[in-house]
Design a protein around this motif. Structure first.
Motif, PDB file in Angstrom:
ATOM      1  N   ARG A 164       0.857  -1.194   0.000  1.00  0.00           N
ATOM      2  CA  ARG A 164       0.000   0.000   0.000  1.00  0.00           C
ATOM      3  C   ARG A 164       0.885   1.234   0.000  1.00  0.00           C
ATOM      4  N   MET A 165       0.684   2.112  -0.992  1.00  0.00           N
ATOM      5  CA  MET A 165       1.491   3.326  -1.071  1.00  0.00           C
ATOM      6  C   MET A 165       0.606   4.557  -0.868  1.00  0.00           C
ATOM      7  N   PRO A 166       0.945   5.396   0.119  1.00  0.00           N
ATOM      8  CA  PRO A 166       0.122   6.584   0.378  1.00  0.00           C
ATOM      9  C   PRO A 166       0.113   7.540  -0.812  1.00  0.00           C
ATOM     10  N   LYS A 167      -1.027   8.201  -1.009  1.00  0.00           N
ATOM     11  CA  LYS A 167      -1.243   9.233  -2.046  1.00  0.00           C
ATOM     12  C   LYS A 167      -1.180   8.675  -3.473  1.00  0.00           C
ATOM     13  N   ILE A 168      -1.229   7.340  -3.600  1.00  0.00           N
ATOM     14  CA  ILE A 168      -1.287   6.723  -4.940  1.00  0.00           C
ATOM     15  C   ILE A 168      -2.592   5.936  -5.017  1.00  0.00           C
ATOM     16  N   ASN A 169      -3.324   6.093  -6.120  1.00  0.00           N
ATOM     17  CA  ASN A 169      -4.615   5.426  -6.276  1.00  0.00           C
ATOM     18  C   ASN A 169      -4.386   4.024  -6.844  1.00  0.00           C
TER      19      ASN A 169
END
Length: 575
Positions: free
Chosen positions: A349-354
């Motif tokens: 899970r990568m923050p700020k990536i959809n």
């Protein structure tokens, strides 16, 4: 330790130049990292040098426990939870005193607690985080010993028909077996756990550094309970035995957060379970940490700055392609751009990536997902894998209309990825005009630094090498890249390295993995060849002419520098 105090220690010991130190402090603050961790991770200072300076500052002795085996009674004088939380370990004691190694000499409250608990006077020394980690590893009994102890209890488990599966999954011995299995897999840095039913028993294997290793054989009567336990954890149907099932669960502690991706498959002797471990608490690597040589690194950095085009990473399953793509995405992840991905599955899970996950059952394929993403006003798109001509063509069109597209492809090297796109039905002009770079990679095991030794190649080894590679060309490459002084040096006189095998690496001689890479930049010459339907050999010659470093050459450079072995390079490039 407070940055101000640590900066004073480093300055007093003259370990770094003032401008270097100030730059490190600023970078550590920017990355929200503690200064000592930052200095060690970026190889600005070694652990021993830094913590010896801290010991000198506090006028305390320094002790290195990285390869020490601590007596069981001494080790257990300070309980494991206390060692984990307060980073203090007992390494010696007699009738009057207990010797403690710590990272923080100001933790007087903990020392006082240990004094009251043991009735012994503490003698404090400074040590390193690796030493504490080594001590913690000694709390874990051998895997065999743990399972032996637990499997004694499994004799009481009733035959399969004696209990409901849900009850069997809650049996204490079964719960302990599964918990130990997961805990040791995390502890051993395994990437996968294989639980394989046989006719008379159950085999457990871990994949560590890319190699499967059998760790335990369990009694057959534990099989149903273990599989039922894993199904319950993964929220799967425990009474379904004929169809494959996929699930997921997460284990979180103070030290780690690990997601387990579960696949259950019916086989002849029961159900086989494979659990993929995804360490969600692991930090995303930098491009430098991936292990790229200076020139390929420069090519990659230059191409990820381009506003549009395709960046393709190729290689077999388990060669680290996803890690490379996530590393690039992490660099590109800025507030001014919209990044969207379509993956199968979402590994991290990568923050700020959809991030969206494909689901072919309901018609959400890579092609459909990619089509929908293009209506979401993205700047950068990551497609988990190009598997068919529809996805390939949409990706190429997206790159042509102003998007930066990152994806993976299953080919053996960078050059063969170009004809593969053509075979998928992508027109030559689209491939030539949209492809920025093609990057092929493999993972090689790193030599264990605790037992590394040098050697020279035997006559037989040189002859064998000559059969598989153009040794003369490799020597020229080593000279060009600065790994050796002269290409005229006979290869049998060069020093190479290997691991002897020690306790730290379970006598394997290897610990950890690193990538070997080749990067083909699509220059005007290469683009012309693609347009004129040039053969793979034409493309390979053009790549060599523009100085492309092949995976084998990159591997030999790393072998010369003592990062990996020649055997590993041969294994992954010739398989």
């Amino acid at each position: 330790m407070k940055t101000k105090v640590l900066a004073k220690i480093i300055t007093d010991a003259n370990l770094l130049a003032p401008d270097q130190l100030n730059s490190a402090i600023a970078s550590a603050e920017q990355q929200n990292s503690e200064l000592e961790h930052f200095l060690i991770e970026e190889n600005l200072l070694s652990e021993n040098v830094l913590y010896e300076a801290i010991a000198n500052y506090y006028k305390l002795p320094f002790v290195d426990l990285k390869q020490s085996t601590i007596r069981k009674d001494v080790l257990e004088a300070v309980p494991e939870p206390l060692v984990q939380v307060h980073q203090v370990v007992a390494y010696d004691m007699d009738t009057k005193k207990i010797k403690l190694a710590t990272l923080d000499p100001r933790d007087l409250q903990t020392f006082e607690f240990i004094k009251k608990k043991t009735g012994l006077n503490p003698e404090i020394s400074i040590t390193t985080p690796s030493s504490i980690k080594n001590a913690l590893s000694q709390f874990h009994k051998g895997l065999s010993a743990t399972f032996k102890e637990i499997t004694k209890e499994t004799e009481s488990i009733e035959a399969e028909g004696g209990k409901k599966l849900s009850e069997l999954a809650e049996d204490l011995p079964i719960v302990r077996i599964v918990d130990s299995m997961l805990e040791y897999a995390i502890f051993e840095n395994a990437s996968d756990i294989h639980i394989e039913p046989q006719e008379n028993d159950l085999i457990v294997r871990y994949r560590i550094d890319g190699r499967l290793k059998q760790v335990m054989t369990l009694p057959k009567n534990t099989q149903s309970g273990i599989i039922a336990r894993i199904k319950i954890l993964s929220n799967l149907k425990i009474d379904e035995h004929r169809l494959p099932q996929d699930g997921r669960f997460t284990i979180t502690s103070k030290d780690y957060k690990v997601a387990f991706r579960v696949s259950i498959l019916p086989v002849y002797d029961g159900e086989k379970a494979v659990l993929r471990l995804l360490n969600e608490s692991a930090q995303v690597l930098t491009l430098e940490q991936l292990g790229l040589q200076p020139r390929p690194l420069e090519i990659l950095k230059r191409n990820i700055k381009k506003p549009h085009g395709i960046i393709l990473v190729t290689g077999p399953t388990g060669s680290g392609k996803t890690t490379t793509l996530y590393t690039v995405l992490n660099i590109l992840n800025k507030p001014e751009v919209n990044i969207s991905t379509v993956e199968d599955p979402i590994e991290y899970r990568m923050p700020k990536i959809n991030q969206s996950q494909v689901s072919p059952k309901i018609g959400f394929t890579f092609a459909n997902g990619l089509r929908s993403l293009l209506r979401q006003d993205p700047n950068i798109i990551m497609v988990g894998e190009i598997r068919d001509n529809e996805t390939a063509e949409i990706a190429a069109n997206a790159a042509m209309t102003g998007h930066l597209v990152l994806s993976t492809l299953h080919t053996n090297d960078a050059v063969t990825a170009l004809p593969r796109l053509g075979e998928m039905g992508v027109p030559s002009f689209l491939i030539a005009s949209t492809t920025n770079i093609l990057m092929a990679q493999r993972l090689v095991r790193k030599i264990c630094l605790h037992c590394i030794q040098s050697y020279t190649l035997s006559k037989a080894a040189v002859e064998d090498l000559n059969k598989q590679f153009n040794v003369e060309y490799i020597l020229k490459t080593l000279e060009r890249e600065g790994a050796i002084m002269s290409a005229a040096t006979p290869i049998e006189s060069l020093l190479f390295y290997r691991g002897k095998g020690c306790k730290q690496c379970n006598h394997e001689g290897y610990k950890g993995r690193i990538g070997i890479y080749e990067i083909l930049e699509v220059t005007h010459e290469v683009a012309d060849l693609i347009l004129n339907k040039g053969t793979t050999e034409d493309l390979r010659r053009a790549a060599q002419k523009q100085g492309m470093l092949t995976m084998a050459e990159d591997g030999f450079i790393k072998a010369k520098y003592g990062i990996t072995t020649i055997e590993e390079v041969l294994r992954v490039t010739k398989e």
